[in-house]
Enzyme design. Sequence first.
Site, PDB file in Angstrom:
ATOM      1  N   GLU A 110       1.509  -0.396  -4.906  1.00  0.00           N
ATOM      2  CA  GLU A 110       0.526   0.609  -5.286  1.00  0.00           C
ATOM      3  C   GLU A 110       1.222   1.937  -5.542  1.00  0.00           C
ATOM      4  O   GLU A 110       1.599   2.656  -4.603  1.00  0.00           O
ATOM      5  CB  GLU A 110      -0.531   0.787  -4.185  1.00  0.00           C
ATOM      6  CG  GLU A 110      -1.691   1.649  -4.661  1.00  0.00           C
ATOM      7  CD  GLU A 110      -2.194   2.660  -3.662  1.00  0.00           C
ATOM      8  OE1 GLU A 110      -3.219   3.278  -3.938  1.00  0.00           O
ATOM      9  OE2 GLU A 110      -1.548   2.863  -2.617  1.00  0.00           O
ATOM     10  N   ASP A 148       0.827  -1.199   0.000  1.00  0.00           N
ATOM     11  CA  ASP A 148       0.000   0.000   0.000  1.00  0.00           C
ATOM     12  C   ASP A 148       0.867   1.257   0.000  1.00  0.00           C
ATOM     13  O   ASP A 148       1.904   1.301   0.667  1.00  0.00           O
ATOM     14  CB  ASP A 148      -0.871  -0.020   1.270  1.00  0.00           C
ATOM     15  CG  ASP A 148      -1.844   1.138   1.351  1.00  0.00           C
ATOM     16  OD1 ASP A 148      -2.832   1.132   0.613  1.00  0.00           O
ATOM     17  OD2 ASP A 148      -1.596   2.071   2.168  1.00  0.00           O
TER      18      ASP A 148
HETATM   19  C1  QV4 Z   1      -8.744  13.406   7.383  1.00  0.00           C
HETATM   20  C2  QV4 Z   1      -8.586  14.551   6.371  1.00  0.00           C
HETATM   21  C3  QV4 Z   1      -7.109  14.851   6.143  1.00  0.00           C
HETATM   22  C4  QV4 Z   1      -6.460  15.175   7.478  1.00  0.00           C
HETATM   23  C5  QV4 Z   1      -6.683  14.014   8.448  1.00  0.00           C
HETATM   24  C6  QV4 Z   1      -6.020  14.280   9.768  1.00  0.00           C
HETATM   25  O1  QV4 Z   1      -9.191  14.189   5.127  1.00  0.00           O
HETATM   26  O2  QV4 Z   1      -6.948  15.946   5.247  1.00  0.00           O
HETATM   27  O3  QV4 Z   1      -5.061  15.350   7.270  1.00  0.00           O
HETATM   28  O4  QV4 Z   1      -8.089  13.720   8.574  1.00  0.00           O
HETATM   29  O5  QV4 Z   1      -6.901  14.594  10.760  1.00  0.00           O
HETATM   30  C7  QV4 Z   1      -9.469   8.262   6.215  1.00  0.00           C
HETATM   31  C8  QV4 Z   1     -10.471   9.363   5.925  1.00  0.00           C
HETATM   32  C9  QV4 Z   1      -9.756  10.699   5.761  1.00  0.00           C
HETATM   33  C10 QV4 Z   1      -8.952  11.010   7.020  1.00  0.00           C
HETATM   34  C11 QV4 Z   1      -7.974   9.867   7.254  1.00  0.00           C
HETATM   35  C12 QV4 Z   1      -7.172  10.045   8.520  1.00  0.00           C
HETATM   36  O6  QV4 Z   1     -11.195   9.048   4.742  1.00  0.00           O
HETATM   37  O7  QV4 Z   1     -10.710  11.732   5.525  1.00  0.00           O
HETATM   38  O8  QV4 Z   1      -8.208  12.210   6.812  1.00  0.00           O
HETATM   39  O9  QV4 Z   1      -8.701   8.611   7.351  1.00  0.00           O
HETATM   40  O10 QV4 Z   1      -8.004   9.986   9.632  1.00  0.00           O
HETATM   41  C13 QV4 Z   1      -7.899   4.641   2.685  1.00  0.00           C
HETATM   42  C14 QV4 Z   1      -9.030   5.601   2.327  1.00  0.00           C
HETATM   43  C15 QV4 Z   1      -8.870   6.936   2.984  1.00  0.00           C
HETATM   44  C16 QV4 Z   1      -8.697   6.772   4.479  1.00  0.00           C
HETATM   45  C17 QV4 Z   1      -7.434   5.940   4.673  1.00  0.00           C
HETATM   46  C18 QV4 Z   1      -7.090   5.713   6.136  1.00  0.00           C
HETATM   47  O11 QV4 Z   1      -9.071   5.763   0.920  1.00  0.00           O
HETATM   48  O12 QV4 Z   1     -10.042   7.719   2.744  1.00  0.00           O
HETATM   49  O13 QV4 Z   1      -8.587   8.048   5.097  1.00  0.00           O
HETATM   50  O14 QV4 Z   1      -7.652   4.650   4.083  1.00  0.00           O
HETATM   51  O15 QV4 Z   1      -8.142   5.117   6.798  1.00  0.00           O
HETATM   52  C19 QV4 Z   1      -3.250   8.578  -2.866  1.00  0.00           C
HETATM   53  C20 QV4 Z   1      -2.107   7.675  -2.461  1.00  0.00           C
HETATM   54  C21 QV4 Z   1      -2.504   6.217  -2.465  1.00  0.00           C
HETATM   55  C22 QV4 Z   1      -3.796   5.988  -1.686  1.00  0.00           C
HETATM   56  C23 QV4 Z   1      -4.871   6.898  -2.269  1.00  0.00           C
HETATM   57  C24 QV4 Z   1      -6.186   6.781  -1.516  1.00  0.00           C
HETATM   58  O16 QV4 Z   1      -0.996   7.868  -3.306  1.00  0.00           O
HETATM   59  O17 QV4 Z   1      -1.470   5.473  -1.895  1.00  0.00           O
HETATM   60  O18 QV4 Z   1      -4.441   8.265  -2.183  1.00  0.00           O
HETATM   61  N1  QV4 Z   1      -4.228   4.591  -1.717  1.00  0.00           N
HETATM   62  C25 QV4 Z   1      -3.953   3.659  -0.603  1.00  0.00           C
HETATM   63  C26 QV4 Z   1      -5.097   2.706  -0.364  1.00  0.00           C
HETATM   64  C27 QV4 Z   1      -6.255   3.446   0.248  1.00  0.00           C
HETATM   65  C28 QV4 Z   1      -5.847   3.938   1.617  1.00  0.00           C
HETATM   66  C29 QV4 Z   1      -4.461   4.394   1.693  1.00  0.00           C
HETATM   67  C30 QV4 Z   1      -3.592   4.307   0.650  1.00  0.00           C
HETATM   68  C31 QV4 Z   1      -3.960   4.780   3.009  1.00  0.00           C
HETATM   69  O19 QV4 Z   1      -5.431   2.035  -1.531  1.00  0.00           O
HETATM   70  O20 QV4 Z   1      -7.401   2.638   0.325  1.00  0.00           O
HETATM   71  O21 QV4 Z   1      -6.725   5.024   2.003  1.00  0.00           O
HETATM   72  O22 QV4 Z   1      -3.497   3.571   3.604  1.00  0.00           O
HETATM   73  O23 QV4 Z   1      -3.485   8.483  -4.244  1.00  0.00           O
END
Ligand code: QV4
Length: 474
Positions: free
Chosen positions: A225, A188
């Site tokens: 990824e 990831d």
């Molecule tokens: C929120 C705010 C942020 C703030 C943060 C801090 O949005 O701006 O900085 O609070 O208080 C969840 C929430 C998100 C929250 C975050 C932290 O949706 O709003 O931030 O938690 O509390 C998955 C989901 C995310 C989720 C995350 C962690 O998609 O929504 O965030 O898990 O639970 C880029 C990257 C790529 C990534 C992609 C989504 O390059 O690597 O974005 N893809 C991978 C996974 C994806 C996962 C993550 C990475 C993180 O495939 O599923 O994100 O592990 O393109």
Amino acid sequence: QHNPHWWGNRNTIVHLFEWKWSDIAQECESFLGPRGFAGVQVSPVNENIIAAGRPWWERYQPISYKLTTRSGNEEEFGDMVRRCNDGGVRIYVDVLLNHMSGDFDGVAVGTAGTEAEPRKKSFPGVPYTAQDFHPTCEITDWNDRFQVQQCELVGLKDLDQSSDWVRSKLIEFLDHLIELGVAGFRVDAAKHMASEDLEYIYSSLSNLNIDHGFPHNSRPFIFQEVIDHGHETVSRDEYKDLGAVTEFRFSEEIGNAFRGNNALKWLQSWGTGWGFLPSGQALTFVDNHDNQRDAGAVLNYKSPRQYKMATAFHLAYPYGISRVMSSFAFDDHDTPPPQDAQERIISPEFDEDGACVNGWICEHRWRQIYAMVGFKNAVRDTEITGWWDNGDNQISFCRGNKGFLAFNNNLYDLSQDLNTCLPAGTYCDVISGSLIDGSCTGKSVTVNENGYGYIHIGSDDFDGVLALHVDAKV
Ligand code: QV4
């Protein structure tokens, strides 16, 4: 570490997103093995934070490396890996090496009962303390390497993979999974880690476990990824030699084509001709668990006719390491997986046709999709020959003399004799039906001595694709 260690002639991975280990074990035995699937990508296995409402994404916020999540515990995980391997189905784990959880007020308790204080970057279950992380900063410029790799992706505490302690903990975690018999990992957020650090970690891992049927000296399969639409500062090219890389351009372009935004005739040069990675370095998919939730070109289960056509093309065209998505129904980004009143993930249930009914979509159980997994196995090691198109959205091609595919994405019928390249005989279209006890429940095509057959795909037919192969001869 590009070899996925598939068994026999198999060659398709399915992502059983958010499934429980006991259900996956059962699915390997009753469905995936018999249908010729090569492997399963499973959701993260290590302990995560508990978020209100239990969104799927809580599993991307680790608390420790204990193997207890809503999918099950270590014992259930180990049992699943053994049973799947016994049926020739490999397990690949989604691993979070980039970060731990994001902020949480007060003391967080994870899915294995471990406490942590994310705000203080304190994770005693590992243990990690603040010194194991990069200083907190936000990613505002996605073309700034420092920010992308050393700041926090959506506020997730960013581990410092150049530190010996962090490296040792990550290697210990991955080696534990190898010991349990997995075949490899989806890494990831790989783009958010320096490739030199990942290279160190990957090359330090143990060989795959010979007690699970892997040959001596087998290296774990790695697919990373990295989202690279082109022209990015941190590019897929920095990672592709370490392991395979998710080819997001494939997903976007196949969506565009089958949504009708780009004529199918152009697919003749599909693959590296479109600027994609070399085939053996590309992990390919129509949609993944993130981009199926975004609006845009990417297709998902909500547009079934186009989705099935795109999937048929994905699995019929010899390019990439194929992964099929298996989803649960969602309305928005936060929709949790199917769960009961106690917030336990529920098991999929099936109707008499084997389709899932209780909130699980199970695209992999759609006949048009699992039939193409069988097609890909049947035509393995053949080339594309006999390309035909009508100059627009009707195309057909052969896979050597073992398989034939035709697509109609025009608003008028495709009705004509086409070269199927197949030996003379009658073949069952595995899209519109199945070959059962020697007779075909869908369309049949009779191929003459010259390899030609009359192909009909009406513009209002249930599916816009027809597929014949040598293992489905009537
Ligand atoms: C929120 C705010 C942020 C703030 C943060 C801090 O949005 O701006 O900085 O609070 O208080 C969840 C929430 C998100 C929250 C975050 C932290 O949706 O709003 O931030 O938690 O509390 C998955 C989901 C995310 C989720 C995350 C962690 O998609 O929504 O965030 O898990 O639970 C880029 C990257 C790529 C990534 C992609 C989504 O390059 O690597 O974005 N893809 C991978 C996974 C994806 C996962 C993550 C990475 C993180 O495939 O599923 O994100 O592990 O393109």
